[in-house]
Enzyme design. Structure first.
Site, PDB file in Angstrom:
ATOM      1  N   CYS A  24      12.609  -6.864 -31.245  1.00  0.00           N
ATOM      2  CA  CYS A  24      12.147  -5.477 -31.257  1.00  0.00           C
ATOM      3  C   CYS A  24      10.646  -5.426 -30.998  1.00  0.00           C
ATOM      4  CB  CYS A  24      12.463  -4.807 -32.589  1.00  0.00           C
ATOM      5  SG  CYS A  24      11.539  -5.525 -33.938  1.00  0.00           S
ATOM      6  N   CYS A  27       8.381  -7.374 -33.126  1.00  0.00           N
ATOM      7  CA  CYS A  27       8.359  -8.826 -32.865  1.00  0.00           C
ATOM      8  C   CYS A  27       7.300  -9.133 -31.811  1.00  0.00           C
ATOM      9  CB  CYS A  27       9.704  -9.303 -32.323  1.00  0.00           C
ATOM     10  SG  CYS A  27      11.102  -8.976 -33.362  1.00  0.00           S
ATOM     11  N   ASP A 447      -1.335   8.425   6.491  1.00  0.00           N
ATOM     12  CA  ASP A 447      -2.128   7.909   7.595  1.00  0.00           C
ATOM     13  C   ASP A 447      -1.161   7.902   8.778  1.00  0.00           C
ATOM     14  OD1 ASP A 447      -3.862   6.743   9.261  1.00  0.00           O
ATOM     15  OD2 ASP A 447      -4.020   4.844   8.212  1.00  0.00           O
ATOM     16  N   ASP A 641      -0.123   1.764   6.447  1.00  0.00           N
ATOM     17  CA  ASP A 641       0.597   0.530   6.769  1.00  0.00           C
ATOM     18  C   ASP A 641       0.088  -0.646   5.947  1.00  0.00           C
ATOM     19  OD1 ASP A 641      -1.783  -0.080   7.930  1.00  0.00           O
ATOM     20  OD2 ASP A 641      -1.059   0.000   9.999  1.00  0.00           O
ATOM     21  N   ASP A 645      -5.867   0.169   6.319  1.00  0.00           N
ATOM     22  CA  ASP A 645      -6.305   1.285   5.504  1.00  0.00           C
ATOM     23  C   ASP A 645      -6.355   0.883   4.029  1.00  0.00           C
ATOM     24  OD1 ASP A 645      -3.631   1.036   5.253  1.00  0.00           O
ATOM     25  OD2 ASP A 645      -3.144   2.906   6.262  1.00  0.00           O
TER      26      ASP A 645
END
Lengths: 754, 42
Positions: A24, A27, A447, A641, A645
Site C-alpha cells: 500500500c 509501504c 507546426d 515533428d 522544433d
C-alpha cells in the site's frame, strides 16, 4: 565544475532497486523515507505498482549494499536488477514474481476460508460463542482456537511481521491496522479460552471472537489476491508489447541460412524475412520488397510498403513479399525496446495529484489508531453491557474498515492502465506529470509541416513543359533540400535522364545554380531570380495563383532568361480537418504555426478550419509565439515533428512529437505520437482527461468510503438507530474498496481514439 | 463514574498521546532534516 574545486556538487549516480512485498501507499512511503534519510542519498522515488525504487546517491558516501540493507531493514525484500537486463527480461522477472504472489495468496485465502467456515460451524454448536462456562463450551472454545491458529500463524503471518517491522521504524500501514485489529480480538479470545472459568466466576461471560479473526484474515487475503490479479492486468499492455518480438531470427552465416535466438543477433547481420513472419530487429532492406504491418507499434492500420533502402522495425509483421535486410539495431537499442522502456518509466512516474494521496495515507493510520482507542473508551464508558466486549468489537471494526489501500491504488493503477493503453494506440505519454498537464490543454498549436500536411511535398504543376522539369531536376539532383528531392523524384518518375552539371552552388534560403552544357541554370524562388536579375514579370500572375493554393513556387531560368516554373505542394492530410473539428469540440483552440508564406499558411488554415494562423515565423519566432499564448493564460500543446522544433516543444506546456511510422524522435516530447495521424492528438488529450477523471473518482471514493465507514464502525449510528457494523462486514468492505478502485482504473483499457 | 471507567479513560488518553508521540514526534526525531509532515513525499 568539479567537486574537488568547490565541494558543492558531489558526484551522483542513479540506481534502481527492486523492492518486494509492498502492499500500500504507506509501504512505499516508508521505503522512500528510509532511503531519503540515508546519508549520501539525494533523491529517492519508490513506486508501489512497479515495485521499484529509483535512487540518486553519492557513491563516495554510501554504497549500494547499504541502500539494499536500508530497504531490507524496513521489512521489504530488496535486490538489484540484473545489469544486463533489457526491459523485456525485467518484465519476465516481474511476471514470475507476480505469478508466485498470486499462487501464494490464493492458497492462503483458500485455507483461511475453509478454517473460517469450520470456526463458524463450531461456534454454532450450543455454548460455542455464547460464553457458557460449561465444560463442553470450554472444549468448543479450545477447538476454535486450534482452527484459528493456522490462519493467524501461517496465512496471516506476513501481516504481523510487516506490521512489526514498520512499528520498529515508527511506521504504520495497513498491516498495522490488520495486525492490531485481529491481534486484539485474538488475544481477548485466548484470554477467555484459557481463563474462561475465572472470568465466569467474576461475572464475565467467556465470549470468544475466533471466527471474527479468521474471517477478517480470509477477507483481507481475498482482497489482496483480487487486487494482485487486477494489478497484473494493468500491466497487460506492456506485456503485449514485449510479446510482439519473435523468438528467433533467420540470418545468413557463412552463406547458409540459420535460425538463431534473438539474443545472438548482431548488428551487421543479414536477416531474411518471409511472408507472414515477424521482423526480428530494426534494419535496412537490402533486396526484395514487401508491405509491412506496423500497426502494433504505430497504430497505423494500413501496411507500409518497403523497398531496398527503406527502414524496417523489429516486431512488425511482414505481409506479402520476402526480403533481406541488414540488422542495424538489436536488444535495448531497438524501437520496441525504447517504447517499452518509455512506457515502463511512464508507469513508474507519479503525477502531482499523487501528493494528495501520499499526504493523506501518511498520517492516516496513526489517526485511525487513535480513533480506535477513542471508540474503545467511549463504548466502555457509555455503551451497553457487556461493555468490555462491545468496546473491543467496535475498536476492532474501526481498525479494520479503515485501510489506506484504496487510497494508495487510486493514482498508480490509473496511470499504469492509461499509459499502457496509450502505447497500444501509438500514443506514448511520458509519465504522470505529462498526463496531468495534458488534461488542461486549451490550445493546440500545430507546426504545419508534417503534422497537418503530409510533410512529403509532391510536384503539383509544371509551367513550361518537360524541358523545364528536366533542367530543374538536373541541377537539383545535387541538392538535399526536400523540394529538390521532390523535383528529382518527379523527373525520374517521368523516365527523364538527368545529365551531370558543373559548378553547382547552393544559395541558402533561395535556391541553387549550376552550369549545364555551358549554360548557367538558376533554380529557386523569387529572391534567387531577383539576385540573378532575372525578370519574372511574364509568370508572376501564374506564380501568385499557385501560391494562393498553398503551393511553393520554384522558378527555372537559363542564361538569365526565365524558362518556366514548378509548383510544389505539401498535401494536407485527409484526417486534418476531422482532427481540428474534434479538438474544437473539446473546447480546444487550434492554431497553425509555420515558417511558410502567409498565402500557403492561410490556405491550410482555411482548409482544416483552424481558429488562427501564424505564418512566416522563424524557429525562434515559434518559441515566442508559444510564450505569448502562455502569457495569455492559455495551456498550450505544441505539435511538431520533434526534430527541428524541439525548443518550441520544450517551451509548450505539453510538447507533442508526431512521427510518421516508427521513425520518430521518441524522447523529444512529453507525448509522442507514433502515427502521423493528427487525430491521435485528440486521442492523447481525451485519454489524459479520461484518466484524470478516473483518478479523481478513485480518490473521491477512497475518501468517502473511509469518511462514512469509520464513523459507522465506531458506532455513531448506534444511539439513533441501534445500528452497528460487524468487524467481518468491515473486512469485506475494505477488500471491496480496493478492488473497486482497481476495477475503475481498468475501465481505461477500453479507451478508443474517437 | 466507576473506577474502571476512569482508569480506561485515562489509559485511553495516554494511548492516544503515545500514538501521536510514537508515530509523529519520535519518528521525526531520528530524521530531523525531514519536513514537518514527513510521512509523505512529493
Amino acid at each position: 565544475m568539479t567537486d574537488t574545486v568547490t565541494g558543492t556538487l558531489p558526484a551522483s549516480e542513479q540506481c534502481t532497486i527492486t523492492v518486494g512485498g509492498m502492499t500500500c501507499a504507506a509501504c512505499s512511503s516508508r521505503v522512500q523515507r528510509a532511503l531519503e534519510t540515508t546519508p549520501g542519498v539525494s533523491t529517492a522515488n519508490v513506486n508501489l505498482m512497479t515495485g521499484a525504487a529509483t535512487v540518486r546517491f553519492d557513491p563516495g558516501a554510501v554504497s549500494l549494499d547499504v541502500l539494499i540493507a536500508r530497504v531490507r531493514d524496513t521489512g521489504y525484500d530488496a535486490s538489484l536488477p540484473d545489469p544486463g537486463a533489457t526491459p523485456e527480461t525485467t518484465l519476465d522477472a516481474q511476471d514470475a514474481e507476480r505469478a508466485a504472489e498470486d499462487r501464494s495468496l490464493r492458497r492462503k485465502f483458500a485455507v483461511s476460508l475453509a478454517l473460517a467456515l469450520l470456526t463458524t460451524i463450531v461456534g454454532l454448536f450450543p455454548g460455542g460463542m455464547s460464553g457458557e462456562a460449561t465444560g463442553s463450551a470450554a472444549l468448543l472454545r479450545w477447538l476454535q482456537l486450534a482452527l484459528a491458529l493456522p490462519v493467524v500463524l501461517w496465512a496471516g503471518r506476513h501481516f504481523y511481521v510487516r506490521a512489526w517491522l514498520a512499528f520498529r521504524h515508527h511506521g504504520a500501514d495497513m498491516n498495522t491496522l490488520i495486525a492490531v485489529g485481529t491481534g486484539a480480538a485474538l488475544l481477548f479470545s485466548i484470554a477467555m479460552t484459557v481463563g474462561g472459568g475465572w472470568f465466569a466466576s467474576h461475572g464475565i461471560a467467556p465470549q470468544v471472537y475466533y471466527e471474527v479473526v479468521t474471517w477478517l484474515i480470509a477477507f483481507i487475503l481475498l482482497g489482496n489476491w483480487l487486487e494482485a490479479r487486477a494489478r497484473t492486468r494493468t500491466a497487460g499492455a506492456i506485456r503485449a508489447l514485449a510479446g510482439l518480438r519473435p523468438a528467433t531470427a533467420r540470418v545468413l552465416r557463412d552463406g547458409n541460412e540459420v535460425d538463431v535466438p534473438l539474443a545472438e543477433l548482431r548488428v551487421g547481420d543479414v536477416a531474411l524475412v518471409r511472408p507472414g513472419e515477424k521482423i526480428p530487429a530494426d534494419g535496412t532492406v537490402l533486396d526484395g520488397s514487401s508491405h509491412v504491418d506496423e500497426s502494433m507499434l504505430t497504430g497505423e492500420p494500413l501496411p507500409v510498403p518497403k523497398a531496398p533502402g527503406d527502414a524496417v522495425t523489429g516486431a512488425t509483421l511482414n505481409r506479402a513479399g520476402a526480403f533481406r535486410f541488414r540488422v542495424d539495431r538489436v536488444g535495448r537499442d531497438t524501437v520496441l525496446s525504447r517504447i517499452i522502456g518509455l512506457v515502463q518509466q511512464a508507469q513508474a512516474s507519479r503525477p502531482p495529484i499523487q501528493r494528495l494521496a501520499d499526504r493523506i495515507s501518511g498520517v492516516f493510520v496513526p489517526v485511525v489508531m487513535a480513533l480506535a482507542v477513542a471508540t474503545f473508551v467511549v463504548w466502555y464508558d457509555l455503551g451497553p453491557e457487556p461493555r468490555l466486549v462491545q468496546a473491543l468489537v467496535s475498536a476492532v471494526t474501526v481498525l479494520v474498515i479503515a485501510c489506506p489501500c484504496a487510497m494508495g491504488l487510486a493514482v498508480p493503477t490509473a496511470v499504469m492502465v492509461s499509459t499502457g493503453r496509450g502505447a497500444e494506440l501509438g500514443i506514448l505519454i511520458r509519465g504522470g506529470e505529462a498526463l496531468e498537464r495534458a488534461e488542461g490543454i486549451d490550445t493546440v498549436v500545430f507546426d504545419k509541416t508534417g503534422t497537418l500536411t503530409a510533410g512529403h511535398p509532391a510536384l503539383a504543376t509544371v509551367h513550361g513543359g518537360g524541358r523545364v522539369l528536366a533542367l530543374a531536376a538536373a541541377v537539383e539532383r545535387r541538392s538535399e533540400h526536400p523540394i529538390a528531392e521532390t523535383i528529382v523524384a518527379a523527373a525520374r518518375e517521368r523516365g527523364m535522364q538527368l545529365p551531370d552539371v558543373a559548378g553547382f552552388a547552393v544559395h541558402p534560403g533561395k535556391g541553387v545554380t549550376a552550369t549545364l552544357d555551358g549554360r548557367h541554370i538558376a533554380v529557386g524562388n523569387r529572391a534567387l531570380m531577383d539576385a540573378e536579375r532575372i525578370p519574372v514579370g511574364t509568370l508572376s500572375a501564374e506564380a501568385d495563383a499557385q501560391a494562393a493554393r498553398a503551393r511553393t513556387v520554384v522558378y527555372v531560368a537559363a542564361d538569365g532568361a526565365l524558362q518556366g516554373l514548378l509548383a510544389v505542394e505539401d498535401p494536407i492530410k485527409r484526417e486534418s480537418g476531422d482532427a481540428v473539428r474534434a479538438l474544437q469540440a473539446l473546447d480546444v483552440q487550434v492554431v497553425v504555426l509555420t515558417g511558410d508564406s502567409r498565402a500557403t499558411a492561410e490556405h491550410v488554415g482555411r482548409a482544416v478550419g483552424a481558429d488562427r494562423v501564424v505564418a512566416e515565423v522563424l524557429p525562434e519566432g515559434k518559441l515566442a509565439e508559444i510564450r505569448r499564448l502562455q502569457a495569455e493564460g492559455r495551456v498550450v500543446a505544441m505539435v511538431g515533428d520533434g526534430l527541428n522544433d524541439a525548443p518550441a516543444l520544450a517551451a509548450a506546456d505539453v510538447g507533442i512529437a508526431m512521427g510518421t511510422g516508427t521513425d520518430v524522435a521518441m524522447e523529444t516530447g512529453a507525448v509522442t505520437l507514433m502515427r502521423g495521424d493528427p487525430r491521435t492528438v485528440v486521442g492523447a488529450i481525451a485519454l489524459s482527461r479520461r484518466t484524470m477523471r478516473i483518478i479523481r473518482q478513485n480518490l473521491f471514493w477512497a475518501l468517502i468510503y473511509n469518511a462514512l465507514g469509520i464513523p459507522v464502525a465506531a458506532g455513531v449510528l448506534y444511539p439513533l438507530l441501534g445500528l452497528r457494523l460487524s468487524p467481518v462486514l468491515a473486512g469485506a468492505a475494505m477488500a471491496l474498496s480496493s478492488v473497486s478502485v482497481v476495477s475503475n482504473s481498468l475501465r481505461l483499457r477500453s479507451f478508443h481514439v474517437a | 463514574m466507576t473506577l474502571d471507567r476512569i482508569l480506561v479513560t485515562v489509559a485511553g488518553i495516554a494511548a492516544i498521546g503515545w500514538v501521536y508521540w510514537y508515530f509523529f514526534r519520535a519518528a521525526h526525531a531520528g530524521a530531523a532534516s525531514r519536513p514537518a509532515e514527513g510521512h509523505h513525499h512529493d
